[in-house]
Design a protein around this motif. Structure first.
Motif, short mmCIF file in Angstrom:
data_model
loop_
_atom_site.label_atom_id
_atom_site.label_comp_id
_atom_site.label_asym_id
_atom_site.label_seq_id
_atom_site.Cartn_x
_atom_site.Cartn_y
_atom_site.Cartn_z
N PHE A 1 39.31 54.07 46.66
CA PHE A 1 38.43 55.38 45.70
C PHE A 1 39.39 56.01 44.96
N SER A 2 38.83 56.33 43.71
CA SER A 2 39.83 57.00 42.71
C SER A 2 39.26 57.56 41.75
N PRO A 3 39.75 58.54 41.15
CA PRO A 3 39.09 59.20 39.86
C PRO A 3 38.94 58.57 38.73
N GLY A 4 39.81 57.77 38.50
CA GLY A 4 39.67 57.21 37.20
C GLY A 4 39.30 55.53 37.81
N ALA A 5 38.90 54.67 36.56
CA ALA A 5 38.45 53.50 36.88
C ALA A 5 39.76 52.59 37.23
N VAL A 6 39.67 51.79 38.30
CA VAL A 6 40.47 50.97 38.85
C VAL A 6 40.84 49.87 38.25
N LYS A 7 42.10 49.92 37.71
CA LYS A 7 42.54 48.57 36.87
C LYS A 7 42.94 47.46 37.88
N ALA A 8 43.59 47.57 38.86
CA ALA A 8 43.98 46.70 39.76
C ALA A 8 44.34 46.95 41.30
N VAL A 9 43.63 45.79 42.24
CA VAL A 9 43.89 46.23 43.30
C VAL A 9 44.54 44.58 43.82
N LYS A 10 45.77 44.58 44.71
CA LYS A 10 46.56 43.71 44.89
C LYS A 10 46.63 43.68 46.43
N VAL A 11 46.74 42.49 46.69
CA VAL A 11 46.97 42.19 48.37
C VAL A 11 47.93 40.92 48.63
N ARG A 12 48.80 41.13 49.81
CA ARG A 12 49.47 40.04 50.09
C ARG A 12 49.75 40.24 51.55
N ILE A 13 49.98 39.10 52.14
CA ILE A 13 50.20 39.27 53.94
C ILE A 13 51.53 38.76 54.31
N ASP A 14 52.20 39.55 54.84
CA ASP A 14 53.64 39.20 55.18
C ASP A 14 54.50 39.15 54.06
N ASN A 15 55.23 38.04 53.68
CA ASN A 15 55.85 37.84 52.68
C ASN A 15 55.31 37.09 51.59
N ASP A 16 54.17 36.81 51.52
CA ASP A 16 53.32 35.92 50.74
C ASP A 16 53.55 36.61 49.22
N ASP B 1 45.46 39.01 43.40
CA ASP B 1 44.41 39.97 42.69
C ASP B 1 43.20 39.90 43.28
N THR B 2 42.72 40.98 43.80
CA THR B 2 41.32 41.00 44.36
C THR B 2 40.22 41.15 43.21
N VAL B 3 38.92 40.85 43.83
CA VAL B 3 37.80 40.80 42.92
C VAL B 3 36.93 41.90 43.21
N HIS B 4 36.81 42.66 42.27
CA HIS B 4 35.61 44.04 42.46
C HIS B 4 34.20 43.57 42.67
N VAL B 5 33.67 43.87 43.50
CA VAL B 5 32.33 43.44 44.02
C VAL B 5 31.22 44.44 43.54
N SER B 6 31.34 45.57 43.99
CA SER B 6 30.56 46.84 43.44
C SER B 6 31.13 48.11 44.17
N GLY B 7 30.86 48.97 43.39
CA GLY B 7 31.25 50.45 43.97
C GLY B 7 32.70 50.46 44.42
N PRO B 8 33.17 50.69 45.70
CA PRO B 8 34.58 50.90 45.64
C PRO B 8 35.21 49.51 46.37
N LEU B 9 34.17 48.50 46.68
CA LEU B 9 34.68 47.28 47.39
C LEU B 9 35.25 46.18 46.62
N TYR B 10 36.54 45.79 47.29
CA TYR B 10 37.26 44.89 46.56
C TYR B 10 37.57 43.56 47.54
N VAL B 11 37.28 42.54 47.27
CA VAL B 11 37.45 41.42 48.13
C VAL B 11 38.48 40.36 47.60
N LEU B 12 38.99 39.39 48.43
CA LEU B 12 39.73 38.45 48.34
C LEU B 12 39.56 37.22 49.09
#
Length: 667
Positions: free
Chosen positions: A363-378, A382-393
């Motif tokens: 959730f953010s007041p401006g359009a979200v440019k990027a949401v990134k994820v990593r697990i441990d030290n991988d 980049d995640t994919v925007h589904v709809s609304g505030p939901l991003y998936v990978l």
């Protein structure tokens, strides 16, 4: 004959006190120690006893869909005040929150868990309901259109019930200016939120005192039998829901007899509350698992800290993040959920191991440019925007099926806001770091029982030593020096002298014992309504409210009056026994502690007079009466003829060592 009767009376009193201690010890074991549980996973016996897994959670397919997912927000302890917020910053910020944050987050529900208004006087002593404070709240609800944006579920806190005799009373402005009060929900209620085929239950548990006295004796919560029966009905109705959230103002530990309530809400995912703020900054985040396996989450206040909570239920998994007003973005990872808050008997945790996607709400007041994820030290992905505030990978959870791992997420929007979050997860149930021990102790105990036990211990320290020394009169002869043990002997000798003086012993002991049965004071607990305050409860308006804060004041009275007066009077009697000339310095050393005790009692009188009126001074065994008693006892002690004790054979015969090094150790 009289002497034998007196001895029997004292012995009987001693036996009664020992019995009381034994009863309180058993109560403490049942209600305090047993309440504490150190894990989120109940053992087999606990599961059977509480029927924890009432709803057998279904396993879902956690993919890239927004189906079976809802989120809501919680705010607590607004404390709107006409005296202590001269700039209007508190309501102004809440107006901005309702206009901006609610639009950005678009919650299905907004919980407001009590203490909407401050209801305190200008000196922070008196208390009553001020309609202007409630109008602030009502105007924000109407002018911000928050009622059209989301479902507002508000409930009263203890400040909202100060000086309110009944739910229908004209002083209960909650019914006129709150969202739920205008709909007739003046106490506990059950709201069902429908989202497609899913239904989510929100159960409001109103534990405010009825009638509601003024402060300070309105701090703990209490469910009357009718209210508890209603909550049991709501719990039964919620069993078919996709998820149940309980909410109220008071933590369960700040309730009278909390065990039954904890049992009633055992099938819910979590209980959300406020009331304790951050405990003066000591505990910033207050979370715990009750022994039924579900979460209790206290939220820091809006008043000073501007905190609020975002909660998501994603395919039966509950996740949350406590956010700061105007700090963006808000990032909430719902799959895999934080291992520290897993509830095996309430959530379908197997769904994480069978999922196809990592799921994140941003959730953010401006359009979200990027949401990134990593697990441990991988590597970052980049995640994919589904709809609304939901991003998936997309991911393969089997690679992380053992051990404990850490997931990191970052988000950035076009307005330059940037944030990150990290949390541990475990798909195999591996143990992770426990929640704060202090927070768990605070939320999982029965504080009412703890206060009762502390009061009993202090009462015993006040009464039992003097009583024993009164009828048990050993005659050993020994010297004492400067070791700690020697100073204990000196203290016992002084107490023995004090117990030998009937004019001092009986007033001290009987006034302390009086606290267990007699009234503390009489006062106007609500406008136009006189109440009688006892340590074990309050009688007001034909109703009985069980004791809670009353035990706190009983403890304070023993600590600030009885125990100091015993030590001071014992020191004075020791000087009279020695028949020594009192220098100015020694006189001041004897008078000063007594003066401090009496001045503190005068301050008590002032605060109680402001809170409950002049009757507290006229009929006040713990307010004005101790001042008179203290002065009379001190005068009697200073004028006592020490030769009466020196000539008696029953006094402990000590031979003091006058010098120990450079220090004078005279009594």
């Amino acid at each position: 004959m009289a002497s034998c009767a007196t001895t029997r009376l004292i012995k009987m009193l001693f036996v009664i006190l020992i019995g009381t201690f034994a009863w309180l010890a058993a109560t403490l074991a049942n209600n305090y120690v047993v309440e504490f549980h150190d894990t989120s996973i109940p053992d087999h016996s606990t599961q059977q006893k509480f029927n924890v897994r009432v709803n057998n959670p279904s396993t879902y397919s956690l993919g890239a869909s927004t189906k079976n997912m809802m989120w809501f927000i919680q705010v607590s302890d607004l404390h709107f005040s006409i005296f202590h917020d001269e700039t209007g910053e508190r309501p102004r910020d809440f107006m901005a929150f309702c206009n901006e944050n609610v639009d950005i987050i678009s919650p299905a529900v907004m919980l407001l868990t009590g203490d909407i208004v401050d209801a305190k006087g200008q000196l922070n002593i008196g208390s009553q309901q001020y309609v202007e404070e409630w109008k602030m709240y009502g105007n924000i609800l109407n002018s911000s259109n928050v009622l059209q944006k989301t479902k507002v579920l508000d409930i009263r806190g203890n400040h909202d019930s100060f000086n309110v005799p009944t739910h229908e009373d004209q002083e209960n402005y909650f019914r006129k200016y709150s969202a739920q009060g205008q709909q007739g929900n003046l106490h506990s209620y059950h709201y069902i939120h429908k989202d497609g085929d899913a239904e989510y239950s929100f159960i409001a548990a109103d534990a405010t005192l009825l009638p509601g006295p003024k402060r300070p004796f309105n701090f703990f919560g209490y469910f009357q039998e009718e209210e508890m029966t209603l909550l049991e009905k709501f719990a039964e109705e919620s069993l078919s829901s996709s998820g149940t959230v309980w909410f109220g103002h008071y933590p369960t530990s700040i309730m009278f007899a909390p065990s039954r309530f904890r049992h009633v809400m055992r099938s819910g995912l979590a209980y959300m509350c406020g009331h304790l703020h951050t405990l003066g900054g000591i505990i910033d985040r207050m979370y715990a698992f009750q022994k039924t396996g579900n979460l209790e989450l206290e939220l820091a206040d809006w008043k000073d800290n501007r905190r609020y909570r975002v909660v998501a239920i994603d395919h039966g998994l509950l996740s949350f993040v406590d956010a700061q007003f105007r700090k963006w973005p808000i990032i909430l990872i719902t799959n895999p959920k934080d291992a520290m808050f897993e509830m095996p008997y309430h959530e379908p945790l197997e769904s994480m191991l069978n999922s196809t996607h990592i799921r994140i709400l941003v959730f953010s007041p401006g359009a979200v440019k990027a949401v990134k994820v990593r697990i441990d030290n991988d590597q970052w992905k980049d995640t994919v925007h589904v709809s609304g505030p939901l991003y998936v990978l997309a991911w393969d959870p089997r690679k992380f099926s053992t051990g404990v791992h850490t997931i990191h997420a970052t988000a950035e929007d076009e307005e330059g806001y940037h944030g990150s979050i990290s949390q541990q997860f475990s798909l195999s149930g591996s143990p992770v770091q426990q929640l704060s021990l202090l927070a768990r102790l605070l939320l999982m105990t029965n504080i009412c029982t703890l206060l009762q036990s502390v009061f009993a211990v202090l009462l015993g320290l006040t009464v039992i030593p003097l009583t024993v020394l009164k009828f048990y009169r050993p005659r050993p002869q020994f010297n004492y020096g400067c070791s700690p043990i020697s100073w204990v002997k000196v203290l016992l000798w002084r107490l023995h002298l004090l117990a030998s003086v009937n004019e001092l012993f009986y007033p001290l002991v009987l006034s302390a014992v009086f606290l267990t049965a007699g009234p503390f004071f009489v006062g106007e607990a609500m406008d136009g309504h006189i109440a009688v305050f006892f340590v074990w409860g309050i009688y007001i308006k034909g109703s009985y409210l069980p004791g809670d804060v009353t035990f706190t004041y009983g403890i304070a009275h023993l600590l600030t009056f009885h125990l100091p007066m015993i030590l001071c009077l014992a020191a004075v009697i020791a000087k009279r026994y020695q028949a020594k000339f009192l220098t100015v310095g020694r006189t001041l050393c004897l008078v000063f502690p007594v003066l401090v005790v009496l001045l503190y009692k005068i301050w008590w009188c002032f605060t109680f007079y402001i809170a409950y009126g002049y009757l507290t001074l006229l009929l006040g065994p713990i307010t004005s009466w101790p001042i008179v008693l203290g002065m009379l006892l001190f005068k009697r002690a200073t004028q006592f003829d020490g030769s009466k004790l020196r000539n008696g054979e029953y006094v402990l015969n000590l031979h003091p060592v006058e010098n120990c090094g450079a220090e004078n150790t005279t009594l």
